[in-house]
Design a protein around this motif. Structure first.
Motif, PDB file in Angstrom:
ATOM      1  N   LYS A   1      25.901 -24.449  22.202  1.00 42.46           N
ATOM      2  CA  LYS A   1      27.035 -24.229  21.209  1.00 42.46           C
ATOM      3  C   LYS A   1      26.632 -23.304  20.045  1.00 42.46           C
ATOM      4  CE  LYS A   1      29.771 -26.811  23.671  1.00 42.46           C
ATOM      5  NZ  LYS A   1      29.179 -26.468  25.102  1.00 42.46           N
ATOM      6  N   LYS A   2      27.261 -22.425  19.420  1.00 41.95           N
ATOM      7  CA  LYS A   2      27.151 -21.706  18.346  1.00 41.95           C
ATOM      8  C   LYS A   2      27.239 -22.584  17.224  1.00 41.95           C
ATOM      9  CE  LYS A   2      28.775 -17.395  19.895  1.00 41.95           C
ATOM     10  NZ  LYS A   2      29.403 -16.342  19.655  1.00 41.95           N
ATOM     11  N   ARG A   3      26.104 -22.346  16.184  1.00 36.85           N
ATOM     12  CA  ARG A   3      25.717 -23.296  15.196  1.00 36.85           C
ATOM     13  C   ARG A   3      26.629 -22.413  14.103  1.00 36.85           C
ATOM     14  NH1 ARG A   3      21.480 -26.803  14.144  1.00 36.85           N
ATOM     15  NH2 ARG A   3      21.424 -26.004  12.127  1.00 36.85           N
ATOM     16  N   THR A   4      27.833 -23.123  13.534  1.00 39.52           N
ATOM     17  CA  THR A   4      28.398 -22.438  12.300  1.00 39.52           C
ATOM     18  C   THR A   4      28.134 -23.111  10.994  1.00 39.52           C
ATOM     19  OG1 THR A   4      30.359 -23.950  12.508  1.00 39.52           O
ATOM     20  CG2 THR A   4      30.415 -21.935  13.893  1.00 39.52           C
ATOM     21  N   ARG A   5      28.423 -22.712   9.846  1.00 37.11           N
ATOM     22  CA  ARG A   5      28.263 -23.307   8.590  1.00 37.11           C
ATOM     23  C   ARG A   5      28.573 -24.829   8.423  1.00 37.11           C
ATOM     24  NH1 ARG A   5      29.394 -18.616   4.028  1.00 37.11           N
ATOM     25  NH2 ARG A   5      27.701 -17.257   4.759  1.00 37.11           N
ATOM     26  N   ALA A   6      29.759 -24.891   9.128  1.00 36.49           N
ATOM     27  CA  ALA A   6      30.445 -26.172   9.135  1.00 36.49           C
ATOM     28  C   ALA A   6      29.907 -27.152  10.089  1.00 36.49           C
ATOM     29  CB  ALA A   6      31.724 -25.960   9.597  1.00 36.49           C
ATOM     30  N   THR A   7      29.117 -26.934  11.067  1.00 37.35           N
ATOM     31  CA  THR A   7      28.311 -27.619  11.875  1.00 37.35           C
ATOM     32  C   THR A   7      27.011 -28.071  11.114  1.00 37.35           C
ATOM     33  OG1 THR A   7      29.060 -26.480  14.000  1.00 37.35           O
ATOM     34  CG2 THR A   7      27.170 -27.855  14.108  1.00 37.35           C
ATOM     35  N   VAL A   8      26.533 -27.244  10.398  1.00 36.99           N
ATOM     36  CA  VAL A   8      25.258 -27.408   9.678  1.00 36.99           C
ATOM     37  C   VAL A   8      25.637 -28.492   8.673  1.00 36.99           C
ATOM     38  CG1 VAL A   8      23.455 -26.289   8.268  1.00 36.99           C
ATOM     39  CG2 VAL A   8      24.384 -25.309  10.183  1.00 36.99           C
ATOM     40  N   ALA A   9      26.821 -28.167   7.951  1.00 36.03           N
ATOM     41  CA  ALA A   9      27.033 -29.347   6.653  1.00 36.03           C
ATOM     42  C   ALA A   9      27.551 -30.439   7.366  1.00 36.03           C
ATOM     43  CB  ALA A   9      28.544 -28.620   6.145  1.00 36.03           C
ATOM     44  N   ARG A  10      27.986 -30.649   8.629  1.00 36.63           N
ATOM     45  CA  ARG A  10      28.276 -31.873   9.350  1.00 36.63           C
ATOM     46  C   ARG A  10      26.757 -32.703   9.492  1.00 36.63           C
ATOM     47  NH1 ARG A  10      32.400 -28.925  12.071  1.00 36.63           N
ATOM     48  NH2 ARG A  10      34.432 -29.738  11.300  1.00 36.63           N
ATOM     49  N   GLU A  11      25.929 -31.833  10.056  1.00 30.44           N
ATOM     50  CA  GLU A  11      24.549 -32.385  10.372  1.00 30.44           C
ATOM     51  C   GLU A  11      23.927 -32.881   9.158  1.00 30.44           C
ATOM     52  OE1 GLU A  11      22.681 -29.171  12.195  1.00 30.44           O
ATOM     53  OE2 GLU A  11      23.520 -29.188  13.953  1.00 30.44           O
ATOM     54  N   LYS A  12      24.338 -32.414   7.860  1.00 28.56           N
ATOM     55  CA  LYS A  12      23.755 -32.879   6.580  1.00 28.56           C
ATOM     56  C   LYS A  12      24.517 -33.822   6.192  1.00 28.56           C
ATOM     57  CE  LYS A  12      21.373 -28.390   5.394  1.00 28.56           C
ATOM     58  NZ  LYS A  12      21.448 -27.351   4.478  1.00 28.56           N
ATOM     59  N   GLY A  13      25.595 -34.382   6.654  1.00 31.08           N
ATOM     60  CA  GLY A  13      26.188 -35.569   6.410  1.00 31.08           C
ATOM     61  C   GLY A  13      27.185 -35.146   5.255  1.00 31.08           C
ATOM     62  N   LEU A  14      27.886 -33.904   5.213  1.00 32.75           N
ATOM     63  CA  LEU A  14      28.731 -33.589   4.141  1.00 32.75           C
ATOM     64  C   LEU A  14      30.159 -33.549   4.378  1.00 32.75           C
ATOM     65  CD1 LEU A  14      26.757 -30.514   2.751  1.00 32.75           C
ATOM     66  CD2 LEU A  14      26.737 -32.790   1.538  1.00 32.75           C
ATOM     67  N   GLU A  15      30.652 -34.087   5.619  1.00 28.46           N
ATOM     68  CA  GLU A  15      32.106 -34.136   6.030  1.00 28.46           C
ATOM     69  C   GLU A  15      32.698 -35.345   5.229  1.00 28.46           C
ATOM     70  OE1 GLU A  15      34.573 -34.415  10.160  1.00 28.46           O
ATOM     71  OE2 GLU A  15      32.524 -35.013  10.195  1.00 28.46           O
ATOM     72  N   PRO A  16      32.274 -36.445   4.833  1.00 27.71           N
ATOM     73  CA  PRO A  16      32.965 -37.101   3.970  1.00 27.71           C
ATOM     74  C   PRO A  16      33.303 -36.759   2.493  1.00 27.71           C
ATOM     75  CG  PRO A  16      31.447 -38.292   4.755  1.00 27.71           C
ATOM     76  CD  PRO A  16      31.125 -36.834   5.437  1.00 27.71           C
ATOM     77  N   LEU A  17      32.334 -35.756   2.001  1.00 26.54           N
ATOM     78  CA  LEU A  17      32.730 -35.183   0.846  1.00 26.54           C
ATOM     79  C   LEU A  17      33.785 -34.175   0.830  1.00 26.54           C
ATOM     80  CD1 LEU A  17      32.140 -34.835  -2.139  1.00 26.54           C
ATOM     81  CD2 LEU A  17      30.360 -33.170  -1.468  1.00 26.54           C
ATOM     82  N   ALA A  18      33.668 -33.343   1.947  1.00 21.81           N
ATOM     83  CA  ALA A  18      34.812 -32.417   2.185  1.00 21.81           C
ATOM     84  C   ALA A  18      36.138 -33.041   2.459  1.00 21.81           C
ATOM     85  CB  ALA A  18      34.439 -31.489   3.505  1.00 21.81           C
ATOM     86  N   GLU A  19      36.021 -34.264   3.324  1.00 23.30           N
ATOM     87  CA  GLU A  19      37.374 -34.774   3.342  1.00 23.30           C
ATOM     88  C   GLU A  19      37.968 -35.250   2.044  1.00 23.30           C
ATOM     89  OE1 GLU A  19      39.180 -35.052   6.155  1.00 23.30           O
ATOM     90  OE2 GLU A  19      37.759 -33.920   7.267  1.00 23.30           O
ATOM     91  N   PHE A  20      37.117 -35.809   1.014  1.00 24.89           N
ATOM     92  CA  PHE A  20      37.465 -36.094  -0.142  1.00 24.89           C
ATOM     93  C   PHE A  20      38.189 -35.113  -0.849  1.00 24.89           C
ATOM     94  CE2 PHE A  20      36.408 -36.811  -4.704  1.00 24.89           C
ATOM     95  CZ  PHE A  20      37.556 -37.792  -5.024  1.00 24.89           C
ATOM     96  N   ILE A  21      37.548 -34.000  -1.071  1.00 29.68           N
ATOM     97  CA  ILE A  21      37.904 -32.962  -1.638  1.00 29.68           C
ATOM     98  C   ILE A  21      39.233 -32.267  -1.078  1.00 29.68           C
ATOM     99  CG2 ILE A  21      37.478 -30.269  -2.154  1.00 29.68           C
ATOM    100  CD1 ILE A  21      34.360 -31.274  -2.192  1.00 29.68           C
TER     101      ILE A  21
END
Length: 147
Positions: free
Chosen positions: A108-128
């Motif tokens: 699969k292609k790695r997008t910026r969003a994929t990299v951010a999820r791998e770094k554990g930033l998804e909960p922060l994005a959901e909060f924002i």
């Protein structure tokens, strides 16, 4: 591995020696009209239409074999290549069928969003994202980022 000249001879109902001679002449840079007019004795009197069909099919099968090798290497690097899958890939004679076999193993292609999820930033994005919703709980961005 597919023997392309033998396959072409079988598909086009030609003698193998004529196929080999025609492919050799084409590889040397001879044009289709030249081969059809001046090298009839080496190609079994193939006309321009048959020669073009031969060369087009040769190009297709050559590209197919190269793609097979690339796909086999990719799946093997993933550690998911089985003997059954290898046999299916090697027996395939169409590009679309080959790509269909490869689809489940295609990286699969790695997008910026994929990299951010791998770094554990998804909960922060959901909060924002929830800050833009009316009647959202009033929590601070700094507290959420610290989590």
């Amino acid at each position: 591995m597919l023997n392309i000249p033998e396959r072409l001879a079988r598909e086009l109902s030609l003698k193998l020696q004529y196929v080999n001679h025609a492919l050799a002449l084409h590889a040397e840079g001879a044009t289709v009209p030249f081969i059809a007019r001046y090298r009839k004795e080496r190609t079994g009197s193939m006309d321009e239409i048959r020669l073009r069909k031969l060369f087009d099919r040769f190009a297709y099968l050559t590209e197919l074999e190269q793609r097979k090798q690339t796909i086999l290497k990719s799946i093997e690097e993933q550690g998911k290549l089985t003997d059954e899958l290898r046999a299916k890939i090697e027996a395939t004679l169409e590009k679309t069928a080959l790509e269909d076999l490869y689809l489940p193993f295609k990286p699969k292609k790695r997008t910026r969003a994929t990299v951010a999820r791998e770094k554990g930033l998804e909960p922060l994005a959901e909060f924002i994202k929830s800050l833009n919703v009316p009647d959202a709980p009033a929590a601070s961005l700094e507290e959420e980022a610290a989590k």
